[in-house]
Design a protein around this motif. Structure first.
Motif, mmCIF file in Angstrom:
data_model
loop_
_atom_site.group_PDB
_atom_site.id
_atom_site.type_symbol
_atom_site.label_atom_id
_atom_site.label_comp_id
_atom_site.label_asym_id
_atom_site.label_seq_id
_atom_site.Cartn_x
_atom_site.Cartn_y
_atom_site.Cartn_z
ATOM 1 N N ALA A 174 0.896 -1.111 -0.141
ATOM 2 C CA ALA A 174 0.177 -0.058 0.099
ATOM 3 C C ALA A 174 1.020 1.291 0.012
ATOM 4 C CB ALA A 174 -0.782 -0.148 1.195
ATOM 5 N N LEU A 175 2.008 1.332 0.751
ATOM 6 C CA LEU A 175 2.860 2.409 0.853
ATOM 7 C C LEU A 175 3.538 2.440 -0.562
ATOM 8 C CD1 LEU A 175 4.407 2.138 4.376
ATOM 9 C CD2 LEU A 175 2.994 4.058 3.441
ATOM 10 N N GLU A 176 3.719 1.606 -1.111
ATOM 11 C CA GLU A 176 4.569 1.480 -2.135
ATOM 12 C C GLU A 176 3.973 1.771 -3.482
ATOM 13 O OE1 GLU A 176 7.595 -1.675 -4.811
ATOM 14 O OE2 GLU A 176 7.221 -2.181 -2.899
ATOM 15 N N LYS A 177 2.843 1.126 -3.640
ATOM 16 C CA LYS A 177 1.911 1.345 -5.002
ATOM 17 C C LYS A 177 0.979 2.466 -4.619
ATOM 18 C CE LYS A 177 3.622 -2.615 -6.392
ATOM 19 N NZ LYS A 177 4.821 -2.453 -7.266
ATOM 20 N N VAL A 178 0.384 2.915 -3.538
ATOM 21 C CA VAL A 178 -0.652 3.931 -3.645
ATOM 22 C C VAL A 178 -0.343 5.169 -2.939
ATOM 23 C CG1 VAL A 178 -3.030 4.227 -2.627
ATOM 24 C CG2 VAL A 178 -2.234 1.767 -3.689
ATOM 25 N N VAL A 179 0.226 5.074 -1.603
ATOM 26 C CA VAL A 179 0.632 6.251 -0.612
ATOM 27 C C VAL A 179 1.608 6.972 -1.336
ATOM 28 C CG1 VAL A 179 1.064 7.123 1.584
ATOM 29 C CG2 VAL A 179 -0.396 5.033 1.350
ATOM 30 N N THR A 180 2.751 6.474 -1.455
ATOM 31 C CA THR A 180 4.026 7.120 -2.072
ATOM 32 C C THR A 180 3.688 7.893 -3.362
ATOM 33 O OG1 THR A 180 5.562 5.900 -0.790
ATOM 34 C CG2 THR A 180 6.346 7.116 -2.296
ATOM 35 N N PRO A 181 3.275 6.962 -4.317
ATOM 36 C CA PRO A 181 2.794 7.905 -5.620
ATOM 37 C C PRO A 181 1.773 8.846 -5.637
ATOM 38 C CG PRO A 181 2.813 5.427 -6.050
ATOM 39 C CD PRO A 181 2.962 5.576 -4.427
ATOM 40 N N ARG A 182 0.941 8.753 -4.675
ATOM 41 C CA ARG A 182 0.021 9.897 -4.496
ATOM 42 C C ARG A 182 0.501 11.057 -3.849
ATOM 43 N NH1 ARG A 182 -5.672 7.654 -2.208
ATOM 44 N NH2 ARG A 182 -6.526 6.913 -4.183
ATOM 45 N N ILE A 183 1.426 11.110 -2.959
ATOM 46 C CA ILE A 183 2.104 12.333 -2.296
ATOM 47 C C ILE A 183 3.110 12.648 -3.367
ATOM 48 C CG2 ILE A 183 3.531 12.982 -0.381
ATOM 49 C CD1 ILE A 183 2.710 10.615 1.319
ATOM 50 N N GLU A 184 3.590 11.991 -4.265
ATOM 51 C CA GLU A 184 4.511 12.253 -5.213
ATOM 52 C C GLU A 184 3.750 13.113 -6.160
ATOM 53 O OE1 GLU A 184 6.693 8.765 -6.352
ATOM 54 O OE2 GLU A 184 8.385 9.180 -4.894
ATOM 55 N N GLY A 185 2.682 12.614 -6.585
ATOM 56 C CA GLY A 185 1.861 13.365 -7.493
ATOM 57 C C GLY A 185 1.300 14.607 -7.076
ATOM 58 N N THR A 186 0.975 14.770 -5.926
ATOM 59 C CA THR A 186 0.633 15.841 -5.191
ATOM 60 C C THR A 186 1.879 16.883 -5.288
ATOM 61 O OG1 THR A 186 -0.665 14.532 -3.875
ATOM 62 C CG2 THR A 186 -0.569 16.895 -3.041
ATOM 63 N N ILE A 187 2.714 16.538 -4.719
ATOM 64 C CA ILE A 187 3.909 17.473 -4.880
ATOM 65 C C ILE A 187 4.229 18.189 -6.218
ATOM 66 C CG2 ILE A 187 6.562 17.608 -4.537
ATOM 67 C CD1 ILE A 187 6.238 15.580 -1.971
ATOM 68 N N GLN A 188 4.302 17.151 -7.023
ATOM 69 C CA GLN A 188 4.380 17.723 -8.426
ATOM 70 C C GLN A 188 3.223 18.907 -8.793
ATOM 71 O OE1 GLN A 188 6.818 17.117 -10.538
ATOM 72 N NE2 GLN A 188 7.821 15.997 -8.998
ATOM 73 N N TYR A 189 2.198 18.383 -8.488
ATOM 74 C CA TYR A 189 0.974 19.347 -8.658
ATOM 75 C C TYR A 189 1.126 20.631 -8.215
ATOM 76 C CZ TYR A 189 -3.678 21.330 -7.843
ATOM 77 O OH TYR A 189 -4.731 22.131 -7.544
ATOM 78 N N ILE A 190 1.576 20.598 -6.901
ATOM 79 C CA ILE A 190 1.621 21.873 -6.173
ATOM 80 C C ILE A 190 2.742 22.621 -6.891
ATOM 81 C CG2 ILE A 190 2.389 22.747 -3.895
ATOM 82 C CD1 ILE A 190 1.039 20.700 -2.496
ATOM 83 N N ILE A 191 3.870 21.949 -7.151
ATOM 84 C CA ILE A 191 5.143 22.744 -7.753
ATOM 85 C C ILE A 191 4.699 23.321 -8.909
ATOM 86 C CG2 ILE A 191 7.262 22.320 -8.838
ATOM 87 C CD1 ILE A 191 7.822 20.265 -6.704
#
Length: 202
Positions: A174-191
């Motif tokens: 869950a951390l590898e496939k869902v949580v981490t990619p979502r947070i990384e996607g959120t960071i990219q969106y915010i930037i």
């Protein structure tokens, strides 16, 4: 809901949110690393227990016929001594105590055999005939009991570990496939949103 919003968390783009997301990403990666190490440690122990179970089952398979043969020999030499045995028993000679073994934060039950012969009330059984065969029979069944207690403890630990490993692996995935990619996607969106705001200001 679009695929873009599925791949990120619903947040307002700001510098504070960006810092918060970066901290969450560090926490998620650290959590993933720790859970992966825990899963590996549990898997190593799981395989060791599996090997012990196989060896113990082999030993039990050998001890059962030996104990049965020694009982048949004792009955043949000393006659039916079951009533004498039942009358001489006051309390349990073999008791099982449980202690916990900690493996990567998981408490595994370990069964330990405790003997209390209490002066051995069976000393006079088979005095007339077949005493040696009765003693051999008792030794064979004591050995069998010891192996069965060990096997019961190993099987309990095996089932406990199996369940914990499944739960831990689910969390790792869950951390590898869902949580981490979502947070990384959120960071990219915010930037990207912050960059767009900066361009609008100039």
């Amino acid at each position: 809901m679009s695929s873009d919003t599925k791949s990120r968390l619903p947040v307002l783009p700001s510098r504070m949110t960006l810092m918060s997301m970066k901290q969450r990403l560090v926490g998620a990666k650290k959590g993933h690393s720790l859970l992966k190490k825990k899963s590996d440690a549990l898997t190593v122990r799981f395989r060791a227990i599996l090997q012990k179970i196989a060896d113990t089952k082999t030993n039990v398979g050998k001890s059962f016929p030996d104990a049965s043969i020694s009982l048949a020999e004792a009955k043949f030499q000393a006659g039916n001594f079951s009533y004498a045995v039942m009358e001489s028993v006051g309390q349990a000679v073999v008791k099982v105590k449980v202690r916990a073994d900690n493996v990567a934060g998981v408490l595994l039950p370990v069964f330990e055999e405790h003997r209390d012969d209490g002066g051995n009330s069976m000393e006079m059984t088979g005095l007339a005939r077949g005493g040696d065969y009765i003693r051999r029979c008792r030794t064979a069944y004591s050995k069998l009991m010891e192996e069965l207690i060990l096997l019961a403890g190993l099987l309990t630990s095996f089932l406990t570990l199996d369940l914990v490993i499944k739960v831990t692996n689910r969390r790792v995935n869950a951390l590898e496939k869902v949580v981490t990619p979502r947070i990384e996607g959120t960071i990219q969106y915010i930037i990207s949103e912050l960059d767009e705001l900066d361009r609008e200001e100039f």
